[in-house]
Scaffold this motif. Structure first.
Motif, short mmCIF file in Angstrom:
data_model
loop_
_atom_site.label_atom_id
_atom_site.label_comp_id
_atom_site.label_asym_id
_atom_site.label_seq_id
_atom_site.Cartn_x
_atom_site.Cartn_y
_atom_site.Cartn_z
N ARG A 124 48.41 32.59 54.67
CA ARG A 124 48.33 31.45 53.77
C ARG A 124 47.93 31.88 52.37
O ARG A 124 46.75 32.03 52.06
CB ARG A 124 47.30 30.44 54.28
N PRO A 125 48.93 32.09 51.52
CA PRO A 125 48.59 32.38 50.14
C PRO A 125 47.95 31.13 49.53
O PRO A 125 48.29 30.02 49.93
CB PRO A 125 49.94 32.66 49.49
N ARG A 126 47.01 31.32 48.64
CA ARG A 126 46.41 30.11 48.05
C ARG A 126 45.67 30.41 46.76
O ARG A 126 45.44 31.56 46.42
CB ARG A 126 45.46 29.45 49.04
N PHE A 127 45.33 29.35 46.10
CA PHE A 127 44.50 29.43 44.90
C PHE A 127 45.11 30.31 43.82
O PHE A 127 44.43 31.13 43.22
CB PHE A 127 43.10 29.95 45.25
N GLY A 128 46.40 30.16 43.59
CA GLY A 128 47.01 30.89 42.49
C GLY A 128 46.91 32.39 42.71
O GLY A 128 47.31 32.91 43.75
N LEU A 129 46.35 33.08 41.72
CA LEU A 129 46.30 34.53 41.81
C LEU A 129 45.21 35.01 42.76
O LEU A 129 45.09 36.19 43.04
CB LEU A 129 46.03 35.14 40.43
N MET A 130 44.40 34.08 43.26
CA MET A 130 43.26 34.49 44.06
C MET A 130 43.71 35.14 45.37
O MET A 130 43.14 36.11 45.81
CB MET A 130 42.40 33.26 44.36
N ARG A 131 44.71 34.57 45.97
CA ARG A 131 45.26 35.17 47.19
C ARG A 131 46.77 35.09 47.13
O ARG A 131 47.38 34.17 47.66
CB ARG A 131 44.73 34.44 48.43
N GLY A 132 47.35 36.06 46.45
CA GLY A 132 48.80 36.07 46.31
C GLY A 132 49.42 36.94 47.38
O GLY A 132 48.74 37.69 48.07
N ARG A 133 50.72 36.84 47.48
CA ARG A 133 51.44 37.73 48.41
C ARG A 133 51.92 38.97 47.67
O ARG A 133 52.21 39.98 48.26
CB ARG A 133 52.61 36.98 49.05
N GLU A 134 52.04 38.81 46.35
CA GLU A 134 52.30 39.96 45.48
C GLU A 134 51.15 40.00 44.50
O GLU A 134 50.87 38.99 43.85
CB GLU A 134 53.62 39.76 44.74
N PHE A 135 50.45 41.10 44.42
CA PHE A 135 49.31 41.15 43.51
C PHE A 135 49.15 42.57 42.98
O PHE A 135 49.69 43.52 43.55
CB PHE A 135 48.03 40.68 44.21
N ILE A 136 48.42 42.66 41.88
CA ILE A 136 48.24 43.98 41.27
C ILE A 136 46.94 44.58 41.77
O ILE A 136 45.90 43.93 41.74
CB ILE A 136 48.20 43.89 39.73
N MET A 137 47.06 45.80 42.24
CA MET A 137 45.89 46.46 42.78
C MET A 137 45.82 47.89 42.28
O MET A 137 46.83 48.55 42.11
CB MET A 137 45.99 46.45 44.31
N LYS A 138 44.61 48.31 42.05
CA LYS A 138 44.38 49.74 41.81
C LYS A 138 43.91 50.28 43.14
O LYS A 138 42.97 49.74 43.73
CB LYS A 138 43.30 49.94 40.75
N ASP A 139 44.57 51.31 43.63
CA ASP A 139 44.07 51.94 44.86
C ASP A 139 43.92 53.44 44.65
O ASP A 139 44.83 54.11 44.20
CB ASP A 139 44.96 51.64 46.08
N LEU A 140 42.72 53.90 44.95
CA LEU A 140 42.44 55.33 44.86
C LEU A 140 42.14 55.84 46.26
O LEU A 140 41.51 55.15 47.05
CB LEU A 140 41.26 55.59 43.92
N TYR A 141 42.62 57.06 46.53
CA TYR A 141 42.38 57.69 47.82
C TYR A 141 41.71 59.03 47.57
O TYR A 141 42.17 59.80 46.72
CB TYR A 141 43.70 57.87 48.58
N SER A 142 40.62 59.27 48.28
CA SER A 142 39.93 60.55 48.10
C SER A 142 40.13 61.42 49.33
O SER A 142 40.17 60.93 50.45
CB SER A 142 38.44 60.30 47.85
#
Length: 568
Positions: A144-162
């Motif tokens: 359930r996507p909701r609240f605009g950008l708060m829980r999108g199905r496409e979103f921008i994320m920074k992900d770092l892996y160590s």
RNA sequence: CGGGGUGUGGCUCAGCUUGGUAGAGCGUUCGGUUCGGGACCGAAAGGCCGGAGGUUCAAAUCCUCUCACCCCGACCA
């Protein structure tokens, strides 16, 4: 930027689809438009904000030894099958096939592909540690996507892996990210808290979340008023008072409680408190049932229960199912006599209770004076309850309070979960093959933008923290006659790399002021006949509402001064 | 997926109960008067009423199916 050219269609009225403030204001301020549920177009104003957040993130990642790269969004199914997550991720993954019917997914996260990339290239401990990150769209087909950008199905994320050689290295990486995340959210001008978190489905053994404090937050956090303990309510524990029991221990006694089924009804009927009862709840695990014992006034923490039972799909069994499938009398169920029929788990607190009331597993009867330790058989005790506001901190004598938060970042120690699944080995200094020790660290960039609004707005619009504002200065003329003066100010500020939006539209002042408040640019400079007569411009700060007059020839200096002050 | 709700010009909504072929405000365009917190007057453009099927002489309105979106729950940056 001239506002007459800016593609930022503002709305007077709030679109009906938007429920929460950030969503409403981003639509009204001409920042975003929806394309499908949980998918949005970022218009120029939003993109400027996102770029600023991304830049802050980059700088802090780089400062801690991160290297930016870009991994593919479309990923082959084989990788996910190898790690075992092709099935685990389930419907949340957007899947697709190419023309040859080969399966792919849109990356919901990138452990698989980064781990594969690293293992293919890294042979030696000399090449570690590595801290690799990217900033890009993530795809999760949320239930359930909701609240605009708060829980999108496409979103921008920074992900770092160590990737480290051992646990100590992982600890370094983890601490580096902890520092970086604190800096990021501080620099974004947000009020936030790092909290202990459940490590959930991603796996691993230690995790913290960064929560922006806002009423609209979906998460509840509990924090101590005396020490720095803070945790997501899913994870939080508290010290519960063990009352000294020195009353007489009596034998349990069967008592008729006809028609009194709920804790409330039983308490009223027997004239006791909920603390003196133990309720028995049934959960389905998909493959069977478990009974959970918990003090009458406590709530079961289903996350903790899920971890203890190693079950992802717990559900509370309906009264009908209890009656029909388990054959038990709803409202009169208790642990006595259940032993052997069903697995029984108890909350730790229950084990310390004395002389409690429980259901008797007979229609219309309860037991009184039950001693859990004496009378319950075959119960395994764990921490299964929701800690609550007002209870004692698990670490000190302080007390817990609750706040709502928006999770904008999370850091995890993954350990060797993925390096094992994908065989990410290296040779140590003794020539021994060892598994890389991993961590992963995410920042929800688009969510951070929404969270910033949830924390900074008023009835007229957004109040951007200056570090992430789309522009720093909103320059407004009262009438077109002041445009030549305004343009000169605009040029002077721009030359100093100050970002100015000049409202050169042929609109009435009221319209310009309303739009300015809506967009929320921090420094509003108005050039009008009143001020101009004295060689001054009027300045209003969006965040505080404070107004000042600045001599025209000091505008640049004073603007710089203000921006610098904000950066500290 | 379970529960609740909504789809009518760009936006907010009325009309639907009791079928008779679509309205208001805002926005937009043009003309004029205005111009320090979403101005006023006049004119105009813009809708196959989410889609398909059905009932009927006639459907935005009644029936069936379907799609989309929103809210509550499980999921999560």
């Amino acid at each position: 930027m001239l506002q007459s050219k800016l593609f930022a269609p503002t709305l007077r009225e709030t679109p009906a689809e938007a429920e929460i403030v950030s969503h409403q204001l981003m639509l009204r301020a001409g920042m975003i438009r929806k394309s499908a549920a949980g998918m949005y177009t970022y218009l120029p104003l939003a993109w400027r904000v996102l770029r600023k957040i991304m830049q802050i993130v980059r700088e802090e990642m780089d400062r801690e030894g991160g290297q930016e790269l870009a991994l593919p969004i479309v990923q082959p199914a084989e990788l996910w099958k190898e790690s075992g997550r092709w099935d685990v991720y389930g419907d949340e993954m957007f899947r697709l096939e190419d023309r040859h019917h080969r399966q792919f997914c849109l990356g919901p996260t990138h452990e698989e592909i980064i781990t594969t990339t690293v293992k293919n290239e890294v042979r030696s401990y000399r090449d570690l540690p590595l801290r690799l990150y990217q900033i890009q769209n993530k795809y999760r087909d949320e239930i359930r996507p909701r609240f605009g950008l708060m829980r999108g199905r496409e979103f921008i994320m920074k992900d770092l892996y160590s990737f480290d050689v051992d646990e100590a290295g992982l600890e370094d990486s983890y601490q580096a990210m902890y520092r970086a995340y604190n800096n990021i959210f501080k620099r974004c001008g947000l009020k936030f808290r790092p909290v202990e978190a459940d490590s959930g489905a991603i796996g691993g053994n230690a995790s913290q979340e960064f929560m922006v404090l806002a009423e609209a937050g979906e998460a509840v956090i509990l924090y101590c008023d005396q020490c720095d303990y803070a945790a997501n309510a899913e994870k939080a524990v508290s010290q519960v008072q063990v009352s000294d029991f020195n009353g007489a221990v009596k034998e349990k006694e069967l008592v008729a409680t006809p028609g009194h089924k709920t804790i409330d009804e039983v308490c009223r009927f027997l004239n006791i408190q909920a603390e003196q009862t133990v309720k028995t709840l049934f959960y389905g695990t998909g493959s069977g049932y478990i009974a959970v014992l918990i003090q009458g006034n406590d709530q079961v923490n289903e996350i903790k229960l899920g971890n203890v039972t190693n079950s992802k799909k717990l559900y509370l069994v309906s009264p009908e199912e209890i009656h029909e499938v388990l054959g038990l009398p709803v409202g009169y169920v208790g642990p006595i006599g259940l032993d052997g029929q069903i697995k029984i788990l108890g909350d730790n607190r229950v084990a310390n209770l004395h002389q409690v009331v429980v259901g008797a597993n007979q229609e219309d009867y309860h037991y009184l004076q039950v001693e859990p330790v004496r009378d319950f058989v075959g119960v395994d005790y764990y921490d299964l309850r929701m800690a609550a506001s007002g209870e004692q901190c698990p670490r000190c004598s302080g007390h817990l309070h609750d706040l709502r938060g928006i999770e904008v970042g999370q850091i995890f120690k993954l350990g060797t979960k993925y390096s094992k699944a994908l065989s990410a080995n290296f040779l140590d200094e003794k020539g021994q093959s060892r598994l890389m020790v991993m961590g992963c660290y995410g920042v929800g960039v688009s969510r951070t933008m929404a969270a910033a609004i949830e924390q900074n707005y008023d009835g007229n619009g957004i109040k951007w923290p200056i570090a992430i504002a789309p522009f720093q200065v909103h320059l407004i003329t009262v009438s077109p006659e002041q445009l030549p003066v305004a343009k000169e100010i605009y040029e002077n500020l721009s030359r100093q790399n100050i970002e100015v939006l000049l409202d050169d539209r042929d609109e009435r002042p009221g319209v310009k002021f309303k739009d300015a408040d809506l967009m929320g640019i921090p420094i509003r400079i108005t050039v009008g006949p009143k001020g101009l007569a004295q060689g001054e411009a009027e300045v209003k700060f969006r965040a505080t509402g404070n107004e000042e007059r600045w001599p025209l020839d000091q505008i640049v200096a004073k603007t710089r001064e203000y921006i610098e002050k904000c950066e500290q």
